[in-house]
Design a protein around this motif. Structure first.
Motif, PDB file in Angstrom:
ATOM      1  N   SER A  54       0.868  -1.174   0.000  1.00  0.00           N
ATOM      2  CA  SER A  54       0.000   0.000   0.000  1.00  0.00           C
ATOM      3  C   SER A  54       0.910   1.231   0.000  1.00  0.00           C
ATOM      4  O   SER A  54       2.008   1.199   0.543  1.00  0.00           O
ATOM      5  CB  SER A  54      -0.918   0.015   1.226  1.00  0.00           C
ATOM      6  OG  SER A  54      -0.159  -0.006   2.425  1.00  0.00           O
ATOM      7  N   ARG A  88      -3.941   2.494   3.473  1.00  0.00           N
ATOM      8  CA  ARG A  88      -4.623   1.344   2.902  1.00  0.00           C
ATOM      9  C   ARG A  88      -5.818   1.761   2.055  1.00  0.00           C
ATOM     10  O   ARG A  88      -6.453   2.788   2.283  1.00  0.00           O
ATOM     11  CB  ARG A  88      -5.072   0.385   4.024  1.00  0.00           C
ATOM     12  CG  ARG A  88      -6.196   0.919   4.896  1.00  0.00           C
ATOM     13  CD  ARG A  88      -6.368   0.078   6.155  1.00  0.00           C
ATOM     14  NE  ARG A  88      -6.844  -1.263   5.887  1.00  0.00           N
ATOM     15  CZ  ARG A  88      -8.118  -1.632   5.998  1.00  0.00           C
ATOM     16  NH1 ARG A  88      -9.037  -0.748   6.369  1.00  0.00           N
ATOM     17  NH2 ARG A  88      -8.470  -2.872   5.764  1.00  0.00           N
ATOM     18  N   TYR A  89      -6.073   0.912   1.034  1.00  0.00           N
ATOM     19  CA  TYR A  89      -7.235   1.051   0.167  1.00  0.00           C
ATOM     20  C   TYR A  89      -7.269   2.384  -0.567  1.00  0.00           C
ATOM     21  O   TYR A  89      -8.242   3.128  -0.527  1.00  0.00           O
ATOM     22  CB  TYR A  89      -8.527   0.838   0.961  1.00  0.00           C
ATOM     23  CG  TYR A  89      -8.666  -0.559   1.528  1.00  0.00           C
ATOM     24  CD1 TYR A  89      -7.741  -1.556   1.229  1.00  0.00           C
ATOM     25  CD2 TYR A  89      -9.711  -0.890   2.366  1.00  0.00           C
ATOM     26  CE1 TYR A  89      -7.848  -2.835   1.756  1.00  0.00           C
ATOM     27  CE2 TYR A  89      -9.837  -2.178   2.891  1.00  0.00           C
ATOM     28  CZ  TYR A  89      -8.908  -3.140   2.583  1.00  0.00           C
ATOM     29  OH  TYR A  89      -9.028  -4.419   3.092  1.00  0.00           O
ATOM     30  N   ASN A 144      -5.527  -7.180   4.988  1.00  0.00           N
ATOM     31  CA  ASN A 144      -5.990  -6.170   4.041  1.00  0.00           C
ATOM     32  C   ASN A 144      -6.213  -6.791   2.666  1.00  0.00           C
ATOM     33  O   ASN A 144      -5.348  -7.506   2.151  1.00  0.00           O
ATOM     34  CB  ASN A 144      -4.982  -5.033   3.920  1.00  0.00           C
ATOM     35  CG  ASN A 144      -4.914  -4.214   5.194  1.00  0.00           C
ATOM     36  OD1 ASN A 144      -5.684  -4.422   6.127  1.00  0.00           O
ATOM     37  ND2 ASN A 144      -3.975  -3.282   5.239  1.00  0.00           N
ATOM     38  N   TRP A 167      -5.687  -6.108  -4.778  1.00  0.00           N
ATOM     39  CA  TRP A 167      -5.905  -6.489  -6.175  1.00  0.00           C
ATOM     40  C   TRP A 167      -4.981  -7.632  -6.573  1.00  0.00           C
ATOM     41  O   TRP A 167      -3.839  -7.710  -6.119  1.00  0.00           O
ATOM     42  CB  TRP A 167      -5.612  -5.310  -7.090  1.00  0.00           C
ATOM     43  CG  TRP A 167      -6.559  -4.165  -7.030  1.00  0.00           C
ATOM     44  CD1 TRP A 167      -6.350  -2.956  -6.413  1.00  0.00           C
ATOM     45  CD2 TRP A 167      -7.854  -4.078  -7.634  1.00  0.00           C
ATOM     46  NE1 TRP A 167      -7.445  -2.128  -6.589  1.00  0.00           N
ATOM     47  CE2 TRP A 167      -8.382  -2.790  -7.331  1.00  0.00           C
ATOM     48  CE3 TRP A 167      -8.630  -4.960  -8.386  1.00  0.00           C
ATOM     49  CZ2 TRP A 167      -9.628  -2.374  -7.778  1.00  0.00           C
ATOM     50  CZ3 TRP A 167      -9.882  -4.544  -8.832  1.00  0.00           C
ATOM     51  CH2 TRP A 167     -10.367  -3.274  -8.523  1.00  0.00           C
ATOM     52  N   VAL A 191     -10.211  -9.183  -6.046  1.00  0.00           N
ATOM     53  CA  VAL A 191      -9.694  -8.629  -4.805  1.00  0.00           C
ATOM     54  C   VAL A 191      -9.765  -9.728  -3.745  1.00  0.00           C
ATOM     55  O   VAL A 191     -10.831 -10.258  -3.457  1.00  0.00           O
ATOM     56  CB  VAL A 191     -10.515  -7.403  -4.356  1.00  0.00           C
ATOM     57  CG1 VAL A 191     -10.014  -6.877  -3.013  1.00  0.00           C
ATOM     58  CG2 VAL A 191     -10.440  -6.303  -5.418  1.00  0.00           C
ATOM     59  N   TYR A 214     -13.039 -11.339  -2.337  1.00  0.00           N
ATOM     60  CA  TYR A 214     -14.029 -10.265  -2.383  1.00  0.00           C
ATOM     61  C   TYR A 214     -14.756 -10.227  -3.727  1.00  0.00           C
ATOM     62  O   TYR A 214     -15.721  -9.493  -3.882  1.00  0.00           O
ATOM     63  CB  TYR A 214     -13.349  -8.911  -2.171  1.00  0.00           C
ATOM     64  CG  TYR A 214     -13.165  -8.504  -0.729  1.00  0.00           C
ATOM     65  CD1 TYR A 214     -13.143  -9.434   0.303  1.00  0.00           C
ATOM     66  CD2 TYR A 214     -13.005  -7.159  -0.392  1.00  0.00           C
ATOM     67  CE1 TYR A 214     -12.956  -9.049   1.615  1.00  0.00           C
ATOM     68  CE2 TYR A 214     -12.821  -6.758   0.920  1.00  0.00           C
ATOM     69  CZ  TYR A 214     -12.800  -7.715   1.917  1.00  0.00           C
ATOM     70  OH  TYR A 214     -12.619  -7.332   3.237  1.00  0.00           O
ATOM     71  N   SER A 232     -13.067   1.324  -7.850  1.00  0.00           N
ATOM     72  CA  SER A 232     -12.829   0.627  -6.581  1.00  0.00           C
ATOM     73  C   SER A 232     -11.377   0.778  -6.152  1.00  0.00           C
ATOM     74  O   SER A 232     -10.466   0.814  -6.992  1.00  0.00           O
ATOM     75  CB  SER A 232     -13.179  -0.859  -6.718  1.00  0.00           C
ATOM     76  OG  SER A 232     -14.535  -1.026  -7.076  1.00  0.00           O
ATOM     77  N   TYR A 244      -8.308  -0.543  -3.391  1.00  0.00           N
ATOM     78  CA  TYR A 244      -7.813  -1.521  -2.422  1.00  0.00           C
ATOM     79  C   TYR A 244      -6.297  -1.425  -2.375  1.00  0.00           C
ATOM     80  O   TYR A 244      -5.683  -0.574  -3.027  1.00  0.00           O
ATOM     81  CB  TYR A 244      -8.249  -2.941  -2.823  1.00  0.00           C
ATOM     82  CG  TYR A 244      -9.730  -3.176  -2.711  1.00  0.00           C
ATOM     83  CD1 TYR A 244     -10.300  -3.512  -1.481  1.00  0.00           C
ATOM     84  CD2 TYR A 244     -10.568  -3.039  -3.820  1.00  0.00           C
ATOM     85  CE1 TYR A 244     -11.666  -3.716  -1.368  1.00  0.00           C
ATOM     86  CE2 TYR A 244     -11.937  -3.232  -3.716  1.00  0.00           C
ATOM     87  CZ  TYR A 244     -12.477  -3.576  -2.487  1.00  0.00           C
ATOM     88  OH  TYR A 244     -13.828  -3.765  -2.374  1.00  0.00           O
ATOM     89  N   ASP A 245      -5.664  -2.309  -1.602  1.00  0.00           N
ATOM     90  CA  ASP A 245      -4.218  -2.471  -1.660  1.00  0.00           C
ATOM     91  C   ASP A 245      -3.919  -3.393  -2.843  1.00  0.00           C
ATOM     92  O   ASP A 245      -4.792  -3.684  -3.656  1.00  0.00           O
ATOM     93  CB  ASP A 245      -3.696  -3.069  -0.354  1.00  0.00           C
ATOM     94  CG  ASP A 245      -3.812  -2.095   0.807  1.00  0.00           C
ATOM     95  OD1 ASP A 245      -4.059  -0.902   0.559  1.00  0.00           O
ATOM     96  OD2 ASP A 245      -3.669  -2.537   1.961  1.00  0.00           O
TER      97      ASP A 245
END
Length: 354
Positions: free
Chosen positions: A164, A169-170, A206, A209, A215, A238, A246, A248-249
Motif C-alpha cells: 500500500s 490502505r485502500y 488487508n 488487487w 480482490v 471479495y 474501486s 484496495y491495496d
C-alpha cells in the motif's frame, strides 16, 4: 419407412464427436481427415519452473496417430505459441513459425525461438525471462485441416508481498495498483501465486488487487477483524470490482534480481534525500520494496537496521528471528512512511550488474 428411420439414427450416432477429441482444460475444434492420420500435440511436462533472468524451454511435440511419420508432406506445418489470459478468453501472440518464416511478438521479440531438436519438436525457448512471462502458454500445431494444442504453465521462483502507498490502505484502483508494483520492481500477483504464498504462511488482513482483477487476501490465523475467529483459514475472495472506481491495496510478485542488494554503512543516519544521494555516491540506487523482499526471501538477507527505500518507506529484513529483531517470525518488518525531511535512518541500496 422403418428402414429409412433406422439409417438416419445410425448416421446421427456416427456423426457424434468422440469424447477423446475434447479437452477439459480448454475447448478446441479438431479437424480429422477421413483417410489420414490424426495430428496429436503433446507437452511432456505440464509445468516448468524458472526464475527472472533465466532461460527456459516450454516442451511441445507433435505426432500422427497410428503412424510413425511426422508430416504427410501435403501441407506445411504451422506452429503458433500464444500466452493465455486467466480466463482463456484472450490470447497474446508470442511466436509463429511456418517453413523458414519466423515471427515473434511484443516483449518476446528477440527472446523466443523454436528448439527444433527433431522434425516433430515445436518446443519454445525463452531467454532472459521477465516477471511478465509467468503464466500459461498454448502450443498449437496446424497441418492442413488438422490441428491440435497443448498447454504448458511457466512458474517463476519468487515472493508475493502486500503493498500500500504512503496514502494508506485502500487507495489504489486496479491501474494504479499495476503501476505501484512496477515501480517497486515487481508485477501484480496472480491468484496461483497468492495461493502458494498462503500455503507458505502468508497472513494478511488487508484485501488487495490481483492480476485477474479480483480482490482477495490470505488468512492463516483466523481472528475477529479478519472474517472472525471461527472461520476457516484460506484465501478470502471479495470478487471482481470496478477497476477504475474501486480502491484496495495490491499483492505484488517479484523474483530474483541481477544485482547486489545491501545496507549502506554510513557514519551518520540520513534523511530520505540524503539516503538517495548516499546510494548514488556509492555507485548504486536506493533499493525498491520488491528488491528487499527478494533479498529476504530468496537470499536469506538478514539485517536488524531500519533503512529507507525508494518509495519513502522504512523497512528491515529479518531471516533469523531474535530478541529486538522480530522475535516471533521471519519477515520484512515495516516501520512506516516517516517524515522524509526530518526523520533519520540508514538506507538500503541496490547496484545492478551489467
Amino acid at each position: 419407412m422403418k428402414s429409412l428411420l433406422f439409417l438416419v439414427l445410425i448416421s446421427v450416432c456416427w456423426a457424434e464427436p468422440h469424447p477423446g477429441n475434447s479437452s477439459l482444460e480448454h475447448e478446441r475444434i479438431v479437424h480429422i481427415q477421413e483417410n489420414g492420420p490424426r495430428l496429436l500435440v503433446v507437452a511432456e511436462q505440464a509445468k516448468i519452473f524458472s526464475h527472472r533472468g533465466g532461460n527456459v524451454t516450454l516442451p511441445c511435440k507433435f505426432y500422427h496417430e497410428h503412424t510413425s511419420t511426422v508430416s504427410s508432406g501435403t501441407h506445411k506445418i504451422r506452429v503458433k505459441w500464444t500466452k493465455l489470459t486467466y480466463d482463456y478468453l484472450k490470447e497474446v501472440d508470442v511466436f509463429v513459425a511456418m517453413g523458414h518464416h519466423r515471427k515473434s511478438y511484443g516483449s518476446y521479440q528477440g527472446r523466443v525461438s523454436l528448439r527444433e531438436s527433431s522434425e516433430n519438436d515445436a518446443s519454445l525457448v525463452i531467454t532472459n525471462i521477465k516477471l511478465e512471462d509467468y503464466g500459461r502458454y498454448k502450443c498449437e500445431v496446424i497441418e492442413g485441416l488438422e490441428d491440435d494444442t497443448a498447454v504448458v504453465t511457466l512458474n517463476l521462483e519468487g515472493v508475493v508481498f502486500p503493498y500500500s502507498p504512503r496514502l494508506g490502505r485502500y487507495n489504489l484502483n486496479f491501474h494504479e495498483a499495476q503501476r505501484a508494483c512496477a515501480e517497486q520492481d515487481s508485477v501484480m500477483a496472480s491468484f496461483d501465486q497468492l495461493y502458494d504464498a498462503w500455503r507458505s504462511g502468508l497472513d494478511w488482513c488487508n484485501a488487495g488487487w490481483l492480476s485477474d482483477g479480483s480482490v482477495q487476501y490470505p488468512i492463516t490465523k483466523p481472528r475477529e477483524p479478519c472474517g472472525g475467529r471461527n472461520t476457516v483459514p484460506g484465501v478470502r475472495n471479495y470478487g471482481f470490482w470496478d477497476k477504475d472506481k474501486s480502491h484496495y491495496d495490491v499483492f505484488c510478485f517479484t523474483s530474483n534480481f541481477n544485482g547486489r542488494f545491501y545496507y549502506l554503512i554510513h557514519p551518520t543516519k540520513l534523511t530520505y534525500d540524503e539516503a538517495v544521494q548516499a546510494c548514488l555516491k556509492d555507485g548504486s540506487q536506493i533499493a525498491k520494496v520488491g528488491q528487499i523482499f527478494a533479498a529476504w526471501k530468496l537470499l536469506g538477507y538478514d539485517r536488524c537496521d531500519a533503512g529507507w527505500l525508494a518509495d519513502g518507506s522504512v523497512r528491515y529484513p529479518i531471516s533469523r528471528p531474535r530478541k529486538r529483531c522480530s522475535p516471533s517470525e521471519a519477515a520484512v518488518r515495516f516501520v512506516g512512511f516517516p517524515d522524509k525531511k526530518h526523520k533519520l535512518y540508514g538506507v538500503y541500496c541496490f547496484r545492478a550488474y551489467n
